[in-house]
Design a protein around this motif. Sequence first.
Motif, PDB file in Angstrom:
ATOM      1  N   THR A 256     -18.326   2.314  -6.340  1.00  0.00           N
ATOM      2  CA  THR A 256     -17.416   1.222  -5.956  1.00  0.00           C
ATOM      3  C   THR A 256     -18.029   0.291  -4.920  1.00  0.00           C
ATOM      4  OG1 THR A 256     -15.496   2.633  -6.386  1.00  0.00           O
ATOM      5  CG2 THR A 256     -15.136   0.680  -5.014  1.00  0.00           C
ATOM      6  N   THR A 314     -22.850  -4.497  -7.300  1.00  0.00           N
ATOM      7  CA  THR A 314     -22.513  -5.155  -8.563  1.00  0.00           C
ATOM      8  C   THR A 314     -21.006  -5.311  -8.649  1.00  0.00           C
ATOM      9  OG1 THR A 314     -24.448  -4.218  -9.674  1.00  0.00           O
ATOM     10  CG2 THR A 314     -22.654  -4.989 -11.073  1.00  0.00           C
ATOM     11  N   PHE A 315     -20.539  -6.516  -8.959  1.00  0.00           N
ATOM     12  CA  PHE A 315     -19.101  -6.776  -9.083  1.00  0.00           C
ATOM     13  C   PHE A 315     -18.860  -7.543 -10.379  1.00  0.00           C
ATOM     14  CE2 PHE A 315     -21.282  -9.641  -6.223  1.00  0.00           C
ATOM     15  CZ  PHE A 315     -20.968 -10.912  -6.685  1.00  0.00           C
ATOM     16  N   HIS A 319     -23.766  -9.894  -9.077  1.00  0.00           N
ATOM     17  CA  HIS A 319     -24.371  -8.912  -8.183  1.00  0.00           C
ATOM     18  C   HIS A 319     -24.864  -9.597  -6.922  1.00  0.00           C
ATOM     19  CE1 HIS A 319     -27.664 -10.150 -11.013  1.00  0.00           C
ATOM     20  NE2 HIS A 319     -28.300 -10.356  -9.867  1.00  0.00           N
TER      21      HIS A 319
END
Length: 591
Positions: A256, A314-315, A319
Amino acid sequence: MISHKLSAAVLCLAIGALTAWAQTGASLSGVVTNPNGAPLPGVAVTIKNVDTGESRTIPTDERGYYHTSGLPAGRWEIRAAKPGFADETRVGITVAAGQEATADIKMKSSNPDACASGKEFLTTDCTLTWHGITAYGAYDVGVGYVSHGLPVNGSNYEGESLVNRNGYQHRFLVAPNNLQQTGLGVRGKEEFAPGWSVVFNASTGINPNSGLLANASATQFNNNGLPRKSYSMAIDGARAGQPFNDEYYGGVSSTTFGTFTFGRQRSLGTDAMLQYDPAGGGYAFSYIGYNGTMAGGGDTEDSRWDDAMKYRLTFGPGHFGAMYKFADGSGGCYSASATWTAANCTPESAHNNAYGFDIGGEYRKFSIDVVYQAYNDAISVLNPLLGPQSPTQPYQSTTNSINTNPINGPNVIGTTSTLYGIVTDNTAIMVATKYQWDPFKFYGGYEWIHQTNPANPLGVGALDQGGYLLSGVEDNNLDSPKVVQIWWMGVKYAVGKKTDITTAWYHQLQNDFRLPPTCSPEAGFRASCAGTLNEFSLYADHHFTPRFDGFAGIAYSYVGGGLAIAIPHGPGVPYLNDSNLAPTIGVRFAF
């Protein structure tokens, strides 16, 4: 009227029952993992009441975690299902009212695991993994020809594919590390809590020709005291004979919150170069791989940072990366006086801190990254030190000092196994992209680099990569800011599943940074003169197995004007030859 009262009574009883169930209901949770212990997201977990036959299905999240509550006391059964894995069932689970029960599940692949026996090592890409720890490495060697090269030495790990200021003779040679750096490493990732893992990596590079650790600094001081015509091939780089000359770090990773690591690590620019270079940083066919100026944000030695923190997140399709280097080592002994001695110089603290940022993303088959890097007291080692056989200027610098002030008498620090460094403060901005349009992959990028004299000068005795001493230092190499621009583009074409053909173009442009400029063919182009470099490469790579491949290709590079690459950097030192043609053929084994 009676009907309304009856409905209200039923509703109150229902609410009361639900409240009581919520207060006494049990919960059940757990983590689902693969055979190696990594979390498995998207697993369908079905929880069934054995007594009533009622069931509910919930998916695991990105951490492999599932959770359900409000279960009545009784006997339960759990079944986990995911494509590519054999179904797993847990029975005999009994929960009491209000109990918070857990049941972790490890799933097995539904297909035979070719890696489990170890018998398929040569014909598959199975990793050598044991309890979360993986050993890896590569051996890459070939034979080649250079139209204008130099004798080789055992510490040079990059070959001779690029044009060199001192290259003067055509020669056949054994070429090391053409597509990949030969070396060994061990990395690990071990989960210690749901979604949280300890990570580490330790890796080093080797010259396959000699078996010596990759050591750019040794290629420099091997030439100390020699005339120019007696030089062997010399390079500058971050690999300087350290036991782990690539990376050596540890940290924590979260599914997360991202990954945080500390130690010796590749810079953000190096990470981007390896991802966006059509040749993957291969020394035989890539200028930006061979010469680390782009990856290091202006300096080859800064392609790796010691004492550095790195954070990656990373989303979704995006990133982010950030990096900070703490100052380390010694700044030597400094004086601005032309008549300084060891008795009146001032000890300097190290000021070589650095920081950088990376932001990027992917959309379908397109990806882009923007990288910013800033490095203080960057050291560029480009010039052998003088000795009994050395000529005087213009072939080499005649100083072994600070700020080019000559020393009359014994050297403060001896020239044996020591280096001569040019010090600058560097900033760089890079934009790189790639796009896949099967069977093609397109690559391109640009970097702008700005260099100035250091705000905090270094002195004689400062420490360089690998713990080597600088017995010669220039803190005032630039009369005006030096600006370097680098472009590249290329395409990789997949011929079937086993063969790739790659072509690439690399271009570097440098401004005049000495005033007044003395730049002409008659005067002899100095390294401080504006100049350009171009390299074109073409090669084919065929994978006989996932681990073993053979390759063949050619690189052609040439310069115009000045350009501060390759030794020596002294005034009026022209390129002996301004081009190099380098065909190479070789093999690679990677595991």
